[in-house]
Design a protein around this motif. Structure first.
Motif: not given
Length: 898
Positions: A279, A282, A328, A330, A356
C-alpha cells in the motif's frame, strides 16, 4: 571429534554467502570501467576521439552534444533548393512530428520477473543463505545445547541486527539502485536480517516460552514495522525476502511442540506487513504473495494442530480477508471503485478490474471457502463459522456504501451461509443431530432454536440487503438479493433439515408467514420510494407469495394445497391488474407450472383416480375457476406469456376434469375398480393427447426458449398419450384379449366411446386447428382409424354382447351384413358432403369406402348366404351401386356446370 567438525562445517556454511557477497562487491566496480572501454572502442572505430579520463562520454551526456546539422548558408551550394511543401502537407508533417511513438508491446510481468531471477539468481541465493544462517544458528544451539535459550535468542537477534545494519550502511554509502555497483546487496542483507529477527521472536515464544504473549506480539509488530520501513527504502527484493522468510521462520526453528493458535497471530502480522509495504509502494505482487502465503500457512497450521485450532483458523481467515480489503485502502472504510469483478468476468473485452478489488475478491472467496469447510467439523465450529460468514456479509454490505466495487463480493459469504446450512443437513452433522434429538426423550423439552436462529439470520440478511437497496447504486441487484435470500435459506432448511418433523408443521409454517409479512412490509416501502416504477416492489410481492405458498404446502391437504396455489396465481393476476406490476407474469407462470405439476404428476392423476369425487371437484374445479378468473384479470394488459400459460392451463385442466369425472362414472357403471382397462387407457390417452394439443396450439404463436419448452412438453405428452392408446388397441383391447375388462354400458353408449372415440375426437380437433400440414395429415389419419375401430367394435357389441367381443369367437351373418351397410352409409355420407362442400377429395374418399363395401360383399358376405337371401342381397347391392353411380355423375356434372 564430531562437535569441532560440526562447528567447522557451520563456519564454512556461513562463509559461503559472505564470500559470495564479497566477490560481488569486489567485481561490481569493474562494470562501469568495462562499459567505458566498450564505448571508447566504438568511437575509435567510428573515427571519433576517445574519452579523456574524467570526461563524460557522449552517450552519457547527450545534452552537451552539439548539433550536427550544417547551417543553411553552408548547404546552399551543395544541394538544390527544395520546393516549398503545400500547406496541407506541412500540417500532416507537423502532426506526425508531434505524435508520440507507438508504445511497444513489452513482455509481461511474469516474463520480467523470470528474466530478473535468471540474471540475478545469485542475489536470491545469497539472501536465502543469510536467512537460513540466522535460523540455523538457533537450531544448532538447540541440537547441541551449547548455549542457554536466552543466549540463542539473543544471538539470532544480534545476527539479524548486524545484517540490517550492514545493509543500511551499504545503501547509504554506495546506493541500492539498479545502476549502482552495490545493486540489491543492501536488500539482501536487510531481508535476511528481518527473517532472523522474526525467527528469534518466534523461537522465544514458541520454543522456549521466554516471553509472554504481549511481548511476543509487540516484538513481531516491531519487526513488521521495521520491515515496512526497510521495504520503503530498499525495494521489492527486500520485501520478498522478508515476507517469504517470515512465513517460513516457524517451520525452520525446529519446534517439537504441536501448533498453537498463536501461530495464526504471527502469520496474520506477517501478512499485514506485506500488505502494508504494497500500500506504500504499490508492488501488487507483494500483496498477492502475502495473502496466498497467509492462507496457505494458516491451513498448514490447522492440519498440524488438529480440530482444537478450528475456531482460531476461522478467525484467522476472516481477519486475512479484512486485512486484504482495508490495508490497500488505508482506512477502516475502503474506497474501492471501478469495475466489479463480476462485470469484468461477463465482458469479452474492455477495462479490467483494479488490482485492489481483485485481491479483495480472492481473499473474500478464500475466507468463505475456509469457513464453509471448517463449519462441518463439529458443533464447536459450526456456529463460529456461521457467525464469521454473517459478519463478512454484513461488513461488505456496509463497506460497499463507500466502495461500490465491493458490492458483488457480499454474495460470496451469503451463499456460503446457505452452503453451510445445506452441508450440515446433508452430512447429518452434530448440530442437526442435536436438533432432531430435542424431543426424543421428553416432549416437554426446551424448544430447539437452531433452525429458528438460522432462519432469522437469513431474514436479517434480506433486511440488510433491502436497506442497501434503498441507497443509490445497483439498487435492483440488492433488491433481488433481499427478496431471494430469506426464501432460499428457508428452502435449504426444509430440504436438508426438514424442521416440520421435529417442531411440527404449524410452527414451521408460522416461520414462513412471518417471512411473508416482512416481505409485504418491504414491498410497501419500496412502492412508496420508487413511485411509478414498481419493479422492486414486485420482487418483494413475489417473495411474499412464495413464502405464503411455502406455508400452505406445510399445513394443507393435497386438494386444498392445489386450490391454494391456484389462488396465489389469481392473486398475482389481480395485483398486476390493480397496481400494474409486470413481474407478476413470473408469479403467474411459476404458479401455473406448480399447479399443473400437482394436477398431473404429484399427487396428480394417480391420486385423482382413487380420491373422493368432491376432492376431485375441489382440486381440478377450483384450479379451473382460478385460471379462468386470472385470464379475466390480466385481459387487456398485454401480458403475452401469462395469457398463453393461463389459456393453456384452463383448457387442459377443463379437459382433464371432464375425463376424470367420466372415468369415475364408468367405474361406477361397471362396478369394477380397475384402472388397467380399455376405457382407462382411452381416458389416459384423451387427457394426455389433449395436453399435447394444447401445447401444439400455443406453440404456433410462440418462439424462442418458450417455444422450445412447449415443443418438448408436447413431445412428452404425446408419447404418453399414444402409448396409452397403443395399450388400449392391443393388450387391453376387448377385440383381442379379455385382459382389459368387458365392455360396460348399453349399445353404442358404452365404454368403447371412451376407449376409442374420445381420443379420435381430440385428435380430429387438433388436426382441424393446427397449421402444420404434415402434423395435420398424420393426426387426421389416426383420428379416422380410431373412429373406424370404434364403429366396428360398437357394431360387434350390438350383435355379440360384452362376452363375445373377441374376434376369435367368429362372426354372425347379420353382423357381417351390418358392417357392409355401415360402409355404404359412410360412403353415401361422404358423397353428400362432397356435394355440399364441392370437395373432390371427399368424393374420392366416398368411392374408396364404397369400393371396400363391394369387396367385402363379394369376398366375405356372399360366402355365407344362400337361396333367396343371396339373390335379394345382390339385387339390393346392385341397385344401391347404380344409384350411387348416377349420383356421382350428377355431382360431377353439377360441379362442372357451376
Amino acid at each position: 571429534m564430531m562437535e569441532p567438525l560440526a562447528v567447522l562445517l557451520g563456519l564454512v556454511v556461513l562463509a559461503i554467502p559472505v564470500g559470495v557477497i564479497y566477490l560481488l562487491v569486489a567485481q561490481s566496480g569493474l562494470r562501469g570501467r568495462i562499459a567505458t572501454l566498450e564505448a571508447d572502442v566504438a568511437r575509435l572505430m567510428a573515427g571519433a576521439p576517445a574519452t579523456k579520463p574524467g570526461e563524460l562520454s557522449p552517450e552519457r551526456d547527450k545534452s552537451k552534444t552539439p548539433a550536427t546539422s550544417p547551417k543553411p548558408a553552408e548547404n546552399k551550394d551543395k544541394a538544390p533548393a527544395q520546393p516549398a511543401k503545400p500547406a496541407a502537407a506541412r500540417v500532416v508533417a507537423a502532426r506526425k512530428a508531434v505524435e508520440p511513438p507507438p508504445i511497444p508491446s513489452g513482455p509481461s510481468r511474469g516474463q520480467i520477473a523470470l528474466s530478473w531471477a535468471v540474471n540475478n539468481w545469485f542475489y536470491v541465493v545469497s539472501a536465502l543463505s543469510l536467512a537460513l544462517a540466522g535460523l540455523f544458528l538457533v537450531q544448532y544451539g538447540v541440537e547441541n545445547d551449547l548455549f542457554p535459550p536466552t543466549a540463542r535468542v539473543l544471538a539470532a537477534l544480534t545476527f539479524g541486527a548486524v545484517l540490517i545494519g550492514g545493509g543500511e550502511a551499504i545503501r547509504r554509502r554506495y546506493g541500492d539502485g539498479p545502476d549502482s555497483t552495490t545493486a540489491y546487496i543492501p536488500s539482501v542483507f536487510s531481508g535476511a536480517g528481518l527473517v532472523s529477527l522474526f525467527g528469534a521472536v518466534a523461537a522465544a515464544r514458541l520454543l522456549y516460552d521466554l516471553i509472554g504473549v504481549e511481548v511476543a506480539f509487540a516484538g513481531m509488530a516491531s519487526v513488521g514495522l521495521l520491515g515496512v520501513a526497510l521495504g520503503w527504502l530498499h525495494g521489492p527484493l527486500l520485501t520478498t525476502v522478508g515476507v517469504v522468510g517470515a512465513f517460513a521462520a516457524p517451520l525452520l526453528v525446529g519446534s517439537t511442540e504441536p501448533a498453537t493458535n498463536w501461530l495464526y497471530l504471527y502469520f496474520g502480522i506477517v501478512t499485514a506487513v506485506g500488505l502494508a509495504v504494497d500500500t506504500l509502494r504499490r508492488w501488487a505482487w507483494v500483496s498477492l504473495l502475502s495473502v496466498a502465503l497467509g492462507f496457505g500457512m494458516g491451513w498448514l497450521t490447522l492440519q498440524g494442530g488438529g480440530t482444537s485450532l478450528t475456531v482460531g483458523f476461522q478467525v484467522f481467515v476472516l481477519a486475512i480477508a479484512g486485512l486484504a480489503i482495508l490495508i490497500p485502502a488505508r482506512s477502516v472504510w475502503p474506497d474501492h471503485d471501478g469495475l466489479l469483478v463480476s462485470g469484468w468476468a461477463m465482458q469479452h473485452s474492455g477495462p479490467r478490474t483494479e488490482f485492489p478489488t481483485a485481491l479483495a475478491f480472492v481473499a473474500v472467496a478464500m475466507a468463505s471457502l475456509g469457513l464453509i469447510w471448517t463449519s462441518s467439523i463439529g458443533a464447536d465450529a459450526f456456529w463460529p463459522g456461521v457467525t464469521g460468514l454473517v459478519v463478512l456479509a454484513v461488513a461488505l454490505a456496509l463497506w460497499s456504501l463507500s466502495a461500490p466495487a465491493l458490492q458483488d463480493m457480499a454474495l460470496l459469504p451469503a451463499l456460503g451461509l446457505i452452503g453451510v446450512v445445506a452441508l450440515e443437513g446433508q452430512m447429518g452433522g452434530s448440530v442437526l443431530r442435536a436438533f432432531e434429538a430435542a424431543y426424543a426423550e421428553s416432549a416437554e423439552a426446551d424448544y430447539p432454536f437452531a433452525v429458528t436462529m438460522l432462519w432469522g439470520l437469513g431474514l436479517g440478511l434480506s433486511a440488510l440487503a433491502a436497506g442497501r437497496a434503498l441507497r443509490p447504486g445497483f439498487g435492483v441487484a440488492w433488491a433481488i438479493g433481499a427478496a431471494v435470500f430469506a426464501p432460499a435459506m428457508a428452502i435449504a432448511l426444509e430440504v436438508t433439515w426438514q424442521p416440520a418433523q421435529v417442531i411440527g408443521a404449524y410452527p414451521w409454517a408460522l416461520h414462513a408467514m412471518v417471512m411473508a409479512a416482512v416481505m409485504v412490509a418491504l414491498a410497501l416501502r419500496f412502492a412508496r420510494v420508487d413511485g411509478e416504477d414498481k419493479t422492486r416492489a414486485s420482487l418483494f410481492v413475489l417473495s411474499a407469495m412464495a413464502a405464503i405458498s411455502f406455508g400452505l404446502v406445510l399445513i394443507l391437504s393435497s386438494a386444498a394445497l392445489t386450490v391454494a396455489l391456484a389462488i396465489t396465481v389469481l392473486v398475482a393476476a389481480v395485483l398486476d391488474r390493480r397496481f400494474d406490476l409486470p413481474l407478476m407474469q413470473l408469479a403467474v407462470s411459476v404458479g401455473v407450472i406448480a399447479v399443473g405439476a400437482r394436477l398431473i404428476a404429484n399427487p396428480g392423476l394417480p391420486w385423482a383416480l382413487g380420491a373422493p369425487v368432491w376432492e376431485i371437484l375441489l382440486a381440478y374445479g377450483g384450479a379451473l375457476a382460478a385460471f379462468v378468473a386470472s385470464l379475466w384479470a390480466i385481459s387487456g394488459k398485454g401480458r403475452v406469456s401469462a395469457t398463453v400459460m393461463l389459456d393453456t392451463a384452463a383448457w387442459s385442466t377443463g379437459g382433464t376434469l371432464m375425463s376424470l369425472l367420466l372415468f369415475r362414472l364408468l367405474e361406477r357403471m361397471s362396478g369394477v375398480d380397475n384402472s388397467n382397462s380399455h376405457w382407462a387407457m382411452g381416458l389416459y390417452a384423451t387427457i394426455w393427447l389433449g395436453l399435447m394439443t394444447a401445447q401444439l396450439l400455443r406453440l404456433q404463436d410462440l418462439g424462442g426458449l418458450l417455444g422450445i419448452v412447449r415443443a418438448g412438453l408436447a413431445t412428452v405428452f404425446g408419447l404418453i398419450g399414444f402409448g396409452a392408446l397403443a395399450l388400449g388397441l392391443t393388450v387391453l383391447s376387448p377385440l383381442l384379449t379379455n385382459w382389459g375388462s368387458d365392455v360396460a354400458g348399453p349399445a353404442v353408449f358404452n365404454t368403447l366411446l371412451v376407449a376409442y372415440l374420445f381420443p379420435a375426437i381430440v385428435l380430429g380437433l387438433a388436426a382441424w386447428q393446427l397449421r402444420y400440414r404434415f402434423l395435420r395429415l398424420g393426426l387426421f389419419g389416426v383420428a379416422v382409424g380410431l373412429s373406424a375401430v370404434w364403429a366396428f367394435a360398437a357394431l360387434r357389441h350390438v350383435w355379440q354382447g360384452a362376452q363375445g367381443m373377441e374376434l376369435s369367437n367368429g362372426f354372425l351373418q347379420p353382423e357381417l351384413y351390418s358392417y357392409t351397410v355401415a360402409l355404404l352409409v359412410v360412403g353415401a355420407a361422404l358423397f353428400y358432403q362432397s356435394l355440399a362442400r364441392g370437395s373432390t377429395m371427399l368424393r374420392r374418399a366416398g368411392l374408396v369406402v364404397i369400393g371396400l363395401a363391394v369387396a367385402k360383399v363379394f369376398l366375405i358376405d356372399i360366402s355365407g348366404l344362400d337361396g333367396l337371401t343371396r339373390v335379394l342381397s345382390l339385387v339390393v347391392l346392385g341397385l344401391s351401386l347404380s344409384a350411387l353411380a348416377w349420383f356421382d355423375r350428377w355431382a360431377q356434372a353439377r360441379a362442372s356446370f357451376d
